[in-house]
Design a protein around this motif. Sequence first.
Motif, PDB file in Angstrom:
ATOM      1  N   GLN A 373       0.946  -1.216  -0.060  1.00 58.05           N
ATOM      2  CA  GLN A 373      -0.113  -0.049   0.008  1.00 58.05           C
ATOM      3  C   GLN A 373       0.807   1.254  -0.103  1.00 58.05           C
ATOM      4  O   GLN A 373       0.678   2.366  -0.650  1.00 58.05           O
ATOM      5  CB  GLN A 373      -0.938  -0.051   1.307  1.00 58.05           C
ATOM      6  CG  GLN A 373      -2.233  -1.011   1.231  1.00 58.05           C
ATOM      7  CD  GLN A 373      -2.747  -1.107   2.425  1.00 58.05           C
ATOM      8  OE1 GLN A 373      -2.611  -0.636   3.428  1.00 58.05           O
ATOM      9  NE2 GLN A 373      -4.270  -1.608   2.324  1.00 58.05           N
ATOM     10  N   PHE A 375       4.001   1.604  -1.133  1.00 61.11           N
ATOM     11  CA  PHE A 375       4.531   1.682  -2.578  1.00 61.11           C
ATOM     12  C   PHE A 375       3.372   2.289  -3.527  1.00 61.11           C
ATOM     13  O   PHE A 375       3.674   3.292  -4.318  1.00 61.11           O
ATOM     14  CB  PHE A 375       5.208   0.618  -2.977  1.00 61.11           C
ATOM     15  CG  PHE A 375       5.558   0.620  -4.325  1.00 61.11           C
ATOM     16  CD1 PHE A 375       6.666   1.349  -4.701  1.00 61.11           C
ATOM     17  CD2 PHE A 375       5.126  -0.143  -5.459  1.00 61.11           C
ATOM     18  CE1 PHE A 375       7.264   1.519  -6.089  1.00 61.11           C
ATOM     19  CE2 PHE A 375       5.546  -0.078  -6.865  1.00 61.11           C
ATOM     20  CZ  PHE A 375       6.619   0.929  -6.936  1.00 61.11           C
ATOM     21  N   TYR A 376       2.285   1.732  -3.392  1.00 61.49           N
ATOM     22  CA  TYR A 376       1.246   2.104  -4.415  1.00 61.49           C
ATOM     23  C   TYR A 376       1.147   3.726  -4.263  1.00 61.49           C
ATOM     24  O   TYR A 376       1.038   4.638  -5.131  1.00 61.49           O
ATOM     25  CB  TYR A 376      -0.021   1.371  -3.939  1.00 61.49           C
ATOM     26  CG  TYR A 376      -1.176   1.527  -5.021  1.00 61.49           C
ATOM     27  CD1 TYR A 376      -1.011   1.431  -6.444  1.00 61.49           C
ATOM     28  CD2 TYR A 376      -2.329   2.283  -4.643  1.00 61.49           C
ATOM     29  CE1 TYR A 376      -2.128   1.578  -7.084  1.00 61.49           C
ATOM     30  CE2 TYR A 376      -3.591   2.604  -5.509  1.00 61.49           C
ATOM     31  CZ  TYR A 376      -3.414   2.086  -7.081  1.00 61.49           C
ATOM     32  OH  TYR A 376      -4.322   2.579  -7.816  1.00 61.49           O
ATOM     33  N   MET A 377       0.920   4.196  -2.944  1.00 62.10           N
ATOM     34  CA  MET A 377       0.627   5.866  -2.584  1.00 62.10           C
ATOM     35  C   MET A 377       2.101   6.602  -3.068  1.00 62.10           C
ATOM     36  O   MET A 377       1.694   7.316  -3.682  1.00 62.10           O
ATOM     37  CB  MET A 377       0.336   5.824  -1.282  1.00 62.10           C
ATOM     38  CG  MET A 377      -0.935   5.069  -0.693  1.00 62.10           C
ATOM     39  SD  MET A 377      -1.133   5.227   0.983  1.00 62.10           S
ATOM     40  CE  MET A 377      -2.059   6.784   1.109  1.00 62.10           C
ATOM     41  N   ARG A 378       3.115   5.762  -2.913  1.00 61.28           N
ATOM     42  CA  ARG A 378       4.197   6.763  -3.254  1.00 61.28           C
ATOM     43  C   ARG A 378       4.346   6.667  -4.717  1.00 61.28           C
ATOM     44  O   ARG A 378       4.779   7.835  -5.203  1.00 61.28           O
ATOM     45  CB  ARG A 378       5.781   6.092  -2.548  1.00 61.28           C
ATOM     46  CG  ARG A 378       5.435   6.103  -1.197  1.00 61.28           C
ATOM     47  CD  ARG A 378       6.727   5.351  -0.534  1.00 61.28           C
ATOM     48  NE  ARG A 378       7.867   6.363  -0.602  1.00 61.28           N
ATOM     49  CZ  ARG A 378       9.277   6.217  -0.440  1.00 61.28           C
ATOM     50  NH1 ARG A 378       9.359   4.772  -0.096  1.00 61.28           N
ATOM     51  NH2 ARG A 378      10.126   6.832  -0.390  1.00 61.28           N
ATOM     52  N   SER A 379       4.064   5.624  -5.404  1.00 64.45           N
ATOM     53  CA  SER A 379       4.376   5.768  -6.890  1.00 64.45           C
ATOM     54  C   SER A 379       3.120   6.947  -7.594  1.00 64.45           C
ATOM     55  O   SER A 379       3.303   7.152  -8.746  1.00 64.45           O
ATOM     56  CB  SER A 379       3.957   4.241  -7.334  1.00 64.45           C
ATOM     57  OG  SER A 379       2.735   3.873  -7.479  1.00 64.45           O
TER      58      SER A 379
END
Lengths: 425, 256
Positions: A373, A375-379
């Motif tokens: 989650q 990583f998804y937000m940071r991406s």
Amino acid sequence: MNVVLAGVAAGSAAGFLRRYEAIRDRLPGDPQPRARAAASLERHGLPQRSAEAWKYTDLRRLWEGRFGEADASFDASALLRRVLDRAGLAFDGEEALPRLVFVDGTLSAGLSRLPQGCDCSGFGGIDVDAPVAHPMMALNAMLARDGAVIRVPAGLDACGLLLVTLGTGTVGAHLHHRVVLEEGARLSLLEVASGEGDYLNEGVFAFEVGRGAHVSHVRLQQDAPGALSFSTVRAHLAERSAYDGFNLALGAALARHEVHATLAGPNAIVHVNGAQLLADSQVADLTSVIAHDAPGCNSRQTVKNVLTGRARGVFQGRIVVARVAQKTDGYQMNQALLLSEQAEIDTKPELEIYADDVKCSHGATAGALDEEQLFYMRSRGVPLVEARAILVRAFLDDALALVEDETARAVLDRAVAAWWEGRSA
Amino acid sequence: MSAFLSIAGLHASIDDNGTRKPILNGVDLDVPAGEVHAIMGPNGSGKSTLSYVLAGREDYEVTAGTALFKGEDLLAMEPDARAAAGVFLAFQAPVELPGVNNANFLRTAVNAVRRARGEAEMDSMQFLKAARAQARALSMPEDLLKRNVNVGFSGGEKKRNEVLQMALLGPSLAILDETDSGLDIDALRIVAEGVKALRSPSFSALVITHHQRLLDYLVPDRVHVMARGRILRSGGPELAHQLEAQGYAGFLAEAA
């Protein structure tokens, strides 16, 4: 009969007993329950961790009994102003809520704004039949010299009342509150506990909730980092009545919020929800004992813990369903987000069921923030600190959403946001 | 050829129960500005790993090689900095965020990226207007904006939500990791239209796919065949048709 006194430490209440001896002549009300409490503490002392109910919460810091008397000349108005400001509540003017303000264990009439409609008569002492087997209730019965006495007449909606408890220095404060809701009455109580110093904030609430009455009791426990904070709630619920409690524990070195609810009439509802957000070496404990003594009652507990540093969260939830309490619906969920390697959660659910047509469930989870989650937000461009804040807030969301009173929920939301900012700064 | 995205000799591995398992074994790939490139290849060839490595996922360790984006060392940047620089990865399996409102999350992301790019942040009215217009263009029900991110979304709704995020974040390099998988023909067309709407001389896309269908809509400038962690063959759009007709076997045999 021989009583085996497991888990008590002889002499551990000595400091408090000395204090009682020194002030007993000046304590208001019937001396009899106070003497009974003192006798019980003298005999049993304070519990240690070998006592089952105190297995996870070590009271040794309380044994010292180092707590002293209040300085009556202290002006708490600046402190109150800061505390309300931090909570996003007005100090004065039309927006200020009716409030009762207690400073170091005594009502401050000057800082309070008495509510209209409900009767807030003065403190009259401890009930003759106050239970003293419980160590906190005994300490309270022995030493409390003030507290709110609130009576909401039948059918009245008393709306919102703010109860502020301020502690300072090394004062030991013991407050004994009594709240009575007559048939069909409503009250929304928002309690804010705060202060500065290494004080003891100990309070007992006795709620008497009449038929069809509804009380909301939302607590923001923001006591000072060096403080010890204990609150013990007793709630007696008549038919179709409701006690809707939420405890947000952010402060104090050691805190315990304990709720003993008795669902005495059919179709009553009790909610013991909460969140514990702890850092450093803080310990906070939410303990509940819910007695389903009548059919068709409903108890709900959603408790979330966000723990960092070496902090420890404790949840103990006991549900006792009596033989007559058919169609009981009990739900208990305790979840922890562990943000560091050393943080710890201790969970102890206990279901004791004597009826056969009952729905009771409990669950517990513990885990870290989800890397996927994050990583998804940071991406999507969200920086790590912000992504973590969003996930922590999301984790707390289904607990905080249970607070129905909008003013209270706004106060809690603000406190949670400030807590997180303080952690990630 | 202008160096927009330039990957050279890229090796990456993942930790597989204590042993390092190499997945990328020397990827060389250049995507000039304004072009759409497709990467095709059998399962396990390293296509998704390549997309994750470019987006900055930490599970993968880059052991050799470089990836330059607009002349900057992409591999040295944090994932959010890559997004701010203009890289967008549409996930093959979009992640669910329970308790996080889709519109709020999108606005947080859009404003974080705008902040990092030195642009003014959008207020909630401006943002909602833009988000609603995009959602309509993608035939997304408006209530998906009010729900939690990807929670309870159908497969097609999740993919459309990825394209919605992409449209609002305005990347200059979009990496689409099997965005077409699990989509019916109408949804596929809508997603393709969403990507085509972004086409400009300063926008490039790297489209990872198994199927010819998406490429019929997007019409790539170049097609690359990937297997065993390397690009085995590159060519024009006709290469995709050849793959569709003959399968990968011939290419794999040729490379072995």
